[in-house]
Design an enzyme around this catalytic site. Sequence first.
Site, PDB file in Angstrom:
ATOM      1  N   PRO A   2      21.731  77.385  41.418  1.00 58.18           N
ATOM      2  CA  PRO A   2      21.750  75.971  41.763  1.00 58.18           C
ATOM      3  C   PRO A   2      22.226  75.724  43.197  1.00 58.18           C
ATOM      4  O   PRO A   2      23.324  76.114  43.563  1.00 58.18           O
ATOM      5  CB  PRO A   2      22.708  75.359  40.739  1.00 58.18           C
ATOM      6  CG  PRO A   2      23.426  76.483  40.112  1.00 58.18           C
ATOM      7  CD  PRO A   2      22.654  77.724  40.337  1.00 58.18           C
ATOM      8  N   LYS A  58      27.129  71.327  46.896  1.00 57.35           N
ATOM      9  CA  LYS A  58      26.827  71.929  45.599  1.00 57.35           C
ATOM     10  C   LYS A  58      27.868  71.583  44.546  1.00 57.35           C
ATOM     11  O   LYS A  58      27.813  72.104  43.428  1.00 57.35           O
ATOM     12  CB  LYS A  58      26.747  73.454  45.743  1.00 57.35           C
ATOM     13  CG  LYS A  58      25.692  73.929  46.741  1.00 57.35           C
ATOM     14  CD  LYS A  58      25.791  75.431  46.917  1.00 57.35           C
ATOM     15  CE  LYS A  58      24.992  75.876  48.134  1.00 57.35           C
ATOM     16  NZ  LYS A  58      25.260  77.278  48.479  1.00 57.35           N
ATOM     17  N   HIS A  95      27.044  82.920  25.917  1.00 55.71           N
ATOM     18  CA  HIS A  95      27.286  82.485  27.291  1.00 55.71           C
ATOM     19  C   HIS A  95      27.756  81.038  27.378  1.00 55.71           C
ATOM     20  O   HIS A  95      27.995  80.543  28.472  1.00 55.71           O
ATOM     21  CB  HIS A  95      26.014  82.664  28.121  1.00 55.71           C
ATOM     22  CG  HIS A  95      25.518  84.081  28.150  1.00 55.71           C
ATOM     23  ND1 HIS A  95      26.300  85.127  28.594  1.00 55.71           N
ATOM     24  CD2 HIS A  95      24.343  84.628  27.769  1.00 55.71           C
ATOM     25  CE1 HIS A  95      25.611  86.260  28.490  1.00 55.71           C
ATOM     26  NE2 HIS A  95      24.425  85.979  27.992  1.00 55.71           N
ATOM     27  N   ARG A 113      27.007  84.545  34.126  1.00 52.95           N
ATOM     28  CA  ARG A 113      27.804  85.479  34.923  1.00 52.95           C
ATOM     29  C   ARG A 113      29.243  85.034  35.155  1.00 52.95           C
ATOM     30  O   ARG A 113      29.976  85.718  35.855  1.00 52.95           O
ATOM     31  CB  ARG A 113      27.076  85.739  36.232  1.00 52.95           C
ATOM     32  CG  ARG A 113      25.792  86.492  35.947  1.00 52.95           C
ATOM     33  CD  ARG A 113      24.867  86.471  37.110  1.00 52.95           C
ATOM     34  NE  ARG A 113      25.276  87.451  38.089  1.00 52.95           N
ATOM     35  CZ  ARG A 113      24.539  87.772  39.133  1.00 52.95           C
ATOM     36  NH1 ARG A 113      23.382  87.181  39.309  1.00 52.95           N
ATOM     37  NH2 ARG A 113      24.960  88.643  39.985  1.00 52.95           N
ATOM     38  N   ARG A 261      22.801  88.819  53.054  1.00 58.98           N
ATOM     39  CA  ARG A 261      21.900  88.252  52.037  1.00 58.98           C
ATOM     40  C   ARG A 261      20.470  88.696  52.269  1.00 58.98           C
ATOM     41  O   ARG A 261      20.023  88.804  53.411  1.00 58.98           O
ATOM     42  CB  ARG A 261      21.912  86.712  52.099  1.00 58.98           C
ATOM     43  CG  ARG A 261      23.250  86.110  52.105  1.00 58.98           C
ATOM     44  CD  ARG A 261      23.907  86.283  50.741  1.00 58.98           C
ATOM     45  NE  ARG A 261      25.319  85.966  50.848  1.00 58.98           N
ATOM     46  CZ  ARG A 261      25.780  84.732  50.994  1.00 58.98           C
ATOM     47  NH1 ARG A 261      24.964  83.730  51.029  1.00 58.98           N
ATOM     48  NH2 ARG A 261      27.070  84.533  51.092  1.00 58.98           N
TER      49      ARG A 261
END
Length: 272
Positions: A2, A58, A95, A113, A261
């Site tokens: 996201p 975010k 999860h 995660r 990255r």
Amino acid sequence: MPELPEVENIALALKKNLTGRRLTGLQVDFAGVLAQSTRVTRGALVGKVLTHVHRHGKYLILGFTGDDGTQAFLMIHLRMTGQFFILDGFIPDQHVHLAFDFDGLLVHYRDIRKFGRLELVEDGIAPAALSHVGPDMMKVRFSEWHRRIGSRRAPIKALLLNQGIASGLGNIYVDESLFLAGVHPEARPCDLSEETLREVLKRGKQVMRLAIKHGGTTFMNFTNFHGKPGNFRRKLRVYGRGGQACRDCDSVLEKIVVGGRGTVFCPGCQAL
DNA sequence: AAGATTACCTGAAGGC
DNA sequence: TGCCTTCAGGTAATCT
């Protein structure tokens, strides 16, 4: 993963479905996603009404108000795999870490995660808790952004990912923005003209506006409130397309590492 | 001081 | 088939 557009869609859904509803229960199955103890978080939130839903970069910020007027905020960062579900008939799996009960309406927080965090902030100091985060990427004016980034020497991609400069872009939309602006990801802002930097910010905002409109990007496992994937993936120009042909010039898209990255760019359209 | 690297996690994918 | 390794990435902490 996201990024700003995905968080914006989640914020819109939470606002539409939950504003004005009272939190009557909070079940915690994995306390590690909470920054405070389960007891503190539950005690500060249960019984209050969800009155505000905001997004900054975010971050997702939920504001709760008690009958006595006291407020409490939940500052949420989904990191890589955090999700909210209001899915009817949704069956929680291993999860799912939190279950919010909004007076009979169940909202689940799921995070494969376990990188995401929910932090309780009391007494209306939510803005202070965001002091380390730069202005929202969708709202920042070029003059302020340029002041923060214009003379820096790091690769522009690394600086676009730095949430302290401006908040909202992640790996997907950084690569897309730089492609649309025709700027190499390793270019240094100090070497670029003001007009080029203006184009980078403009394209960044443009690609995020478009992604919001299409429900975000589903690459690994982003889904919206109702379990539906986003539709923006098919619009991606470079991200996830290393080794394939550029849609504009037919060059083979290159995959390199910038700022640690994975980075895809077009050597034809984005010359250094 | 700014930039670079590592830890935190799990699942997918590739190698043998 | 199955085990093992590698990769993916946002941010905080740590290192140079």
